[in-house]
Design an enzyme around this catalytic site. Structure first.
Site, PDB file in Angstrom:
ATOM      1  N   LYS A  59       0.849  -1.200   0.000  1.00 17.46           N
ATOM      2  CA  LYS A  59       0.000   0.000   0.000  1.00 17.46           C
ATOM      3  C   LYS A  59       0.886   1.252   0.000  1.00 17.46           C
ATOM      4  O   LYS A  59       0.651   2.197  -0.759  1.00 17.46           O
ATOM      5  CB  LYS A  59      -0.923   0.011   1.231  1.00 17.46           C
ATOM      6  CG  LYS A  59      -2.063  -0.997   1.126  1.00 17.46           C
ATOM      7  CD  LYS A  59      -2.843  -1.160   2.428  1.00 17.46           C
ATOM      8  CE  LYS A  59      -3.867  -2.282   2.282  1.00 17.46           C
ATOM      9  NZ  LYS A  59      -4.634  -2.562   3.502  1.00 17.46           N
ATOM     10  N   GLN A 103      -4.432  -1.034   9.695  1.00 15.88           N
ATOM     11  CA  GLN A 103      -4.467  -2.376   9.110  1.00 15.88           C
ATOM     12  C   GLN A 103      -5.119  -3.357  10.084  1.00 15.88           C
ATOM     13  O   GLN A 103      -4.785  -3.401  11.271  1.00 15.88           O
ATOM     14  CB  GLN A 103      -3.031  -2.818   8.759  1.00 15.88           C
ATOM     15  CG  GLN A 103      -2.930  -4.154   8.050  1.00 15.88           C
ATOM     16  CD  GLN A 103      -3.528  -4.158   6.645  1.00 15.88           C
ATOM     17  OE1 GLN A 103      -3.675  -3.112   6.016  1.00 15.88           O
ATOM     18  NE2 GLN A 103      -3.888  -5.325   6.158  1.00 15.88           N
ATOM     19  N   ASP A 126     -10.810   3.571   4.317  1.00 15.32           N
ATOM     20  CA  ASP A 126     -11.306   2.193   4.264  1.00 15.32           C
ATOM     21  C   ASP A 126     -12.831   2.153   4.129  1.00 15.32           C
ATOM     22  O   ASP A 126     -13.397   1.109   3.810  1.00 15.32           O
ATOM     23  CB  ASP A 126     -10.934   1.451   5.556  1.00 15.32           C
ATOM     24  CG  ASP A 126      -9.658   0.636   5.423  1.00 15.32           C
ATOM     25  OD1 ASP A 126      -9.411   0.102   4.331  1.00 15.32           O
ATOM     26  OD2 ASP A 126      -8.931   0.525   6.429  1.00 15.32           O
TER      27      ASP A 126
HETATM   28  N1  GUN Z   1      -6.994  -6.187   6.317  1.00 13.94           N
HETATM   29  C1  GUN Z   1      -7.393  -6.921   5.251  1.00 13.94           C
HETATM   30  N2  GUN Z   1      -8.048  -6.148   4.357  1.00 13.94           N
HETATM   31  C2  GUN Z   1      -8.056  -4.891   4.874  1.00 13.94           C
HETATM   32  C3  GUN Z   1      -8.573  -3.649   4.402  1.00 13.94           C
HETATM   33  O1  GUN Z   1      -9.177  -3.540   3.327  1.00 13.94           O
HETATM   34  N3  GUN Z   1      -8.361  -2.582   5.209  1.00 13.94           N
HETATM   35  C4  GUN Z   1      -7.716  -2.683   6.400  1.00 13.94           C
HETATM   36  N4  GUN Z   1      -7.573  -1.580   7.131  1.00 13.94           N
HETATM   37  N5  GUN Z   1      -7.225  -3.819   6.862  1.00 13.94           N
HETATM   38  C5  GUN Z   1      -7.391  -4.913   6.095  1.00 13.94           C
END
Ligand code: GUN
Length: 307
Positions: A59, A103, A126
């Site tokens: 990311k 995350q 998100d």
């Molecule tokens: N863990 C797995 N997928 C995601 C996501 O889309 N966002 C976040 N913040 N954590 C994740």
């Protein structure tokens, strides 16, 4: 002619995501040239789960490649909930930060609901904050979770208008299934949500013009369940044993039996290379959108679907 088996079109999420990332980078460059703003994303990782670390790194790489600022906050697994809340409040107040991503999963002693609610909804890239969930449900300009947003973009790119189509979403997670159903409803599909307690899943799936598979079970959906010509979006990423590749080897498969579906579907996303790369591209879109909204700048036209 008839003896040539019809095969599905492959929906190339990797290529689509690369184009989307380039368009985001162009827009970021335009904002910077005008001296408006450089969008910034803060990514918070608590603990040292290796898979989460890999996700977070990819990311961050994508964010900087698009010309945005990336702020990393890597905290020890034993970080208290209060310490994490203090960091969220600090990031909410930081004018250089337009997006905050914590995350998941978090360590067991931290309540993810409390943390998500502490994020300024305008910075919630998100789309998990209850304010954004509510806005999505009522069509009020939400920040939308990245994976379902990416699925919607792939569907629109392949089908154009989705109005009137029968859509079945398999899986009811807060991250994918529920927001996906809301997005499809918002785009005038007739939506059915199926899940682990659904009776007669093959028949339910067999009605669909659009199938979004997000149940997290390898090869749950069989090719011969599908309505001929259905468009299949496979969100699953399941690691299964692959003895054909050698002892102890694994491979990634989706929630759909790809080989079976390929003969029946009209179009299908591969795993890997379908939905996965769209998630990160949509994180960039959401960060850019958040920065534009916070600074009351026009949002780039046509980058994200109207919501
Ligand atoms: N863990 C797995 N997928 C995601 C996501 O889309 N966002 C976040 N913040 N954590 C994740």
């Amino acid at each position: 002619m008839d003896d040539i088996a019809k095969k599905a079109t492959l929906i190339d999420g990797k290529r689509f995501s690369e184009q989307l990332r380039e368009r985001v980078a162009d827009e970021v460059g335009r904002l910077a040239t005008r001296g408006d703003v450089v969008p910034g994303l803060a990514v918070v990782l608590v603990g040292d789960d290796p898979a989460s670390r890999v996700y977070v790194q990819s990311k961050q790489r994508a964010v900087t490649a698009a010309g945005m600022r990336s702020f990393e906050h890597s905290l020890a697994a034993e970080t208290t909930q209060q310490r994490l809340l203090d960091l969220i409040h600090q990031l909410n107040a930081d004018a250089d930060v337009h997006g905050i991503l914590v995350q998941l999963p978090l360590p067991d002693h931290i309540d993810p609901g409390v943390i998500i609610e502490a994020i300024d909804p305008r910075k919630d890239v998100d789309g998990f904050h209850p304010t954004n969930v509510g806005r999505l449900g009522t069509g009020q300009g939400a920040l939308v979770p990245c994976t379902p947003l990416g699925c919607l973009m792939l569907l629109q790119a392949h089908l154009g208008s989705l109005a009137g189509r029968e859509a079945v979403v398999v899986g009811r997670s807060n991250i994918v299934g529920k927001p996906m159903a809301a997005l499809l409803l918002g785009h005038d599909c007739t939506v059915t949500m199926a899940h682990s307690r659904t009776r007669n899943l093959p028949d339910v799936v067999g009605r669909a013009d659009i199938v979004v598979a997000a149940a997290g079970r390898a090869h749950l959906i069989q090719g011969d369940w599908l309505k001929p010509g259905a468009v299949v979006i496979d969100v699953g990423i399941n690691r299964i044993a692959a003895p054909e590749r050698g002892e102890g080897k694994m491979r990634l498969v989706g929630d759909v039996d790809f080989d079976g579906a390929f003969a029946t579907a009209g179009a299908i996303t591969p795993v890997p290379g379908g939905v996965g790369p769209m998630t990160i591209a949509c994180l960039l879109v959401n960060t850019l959108t958040a920065a534009c909204r916070i600074h009351q700048l026009d949002e780039p036209e046509g980058l994200a679907p109207s919501l």
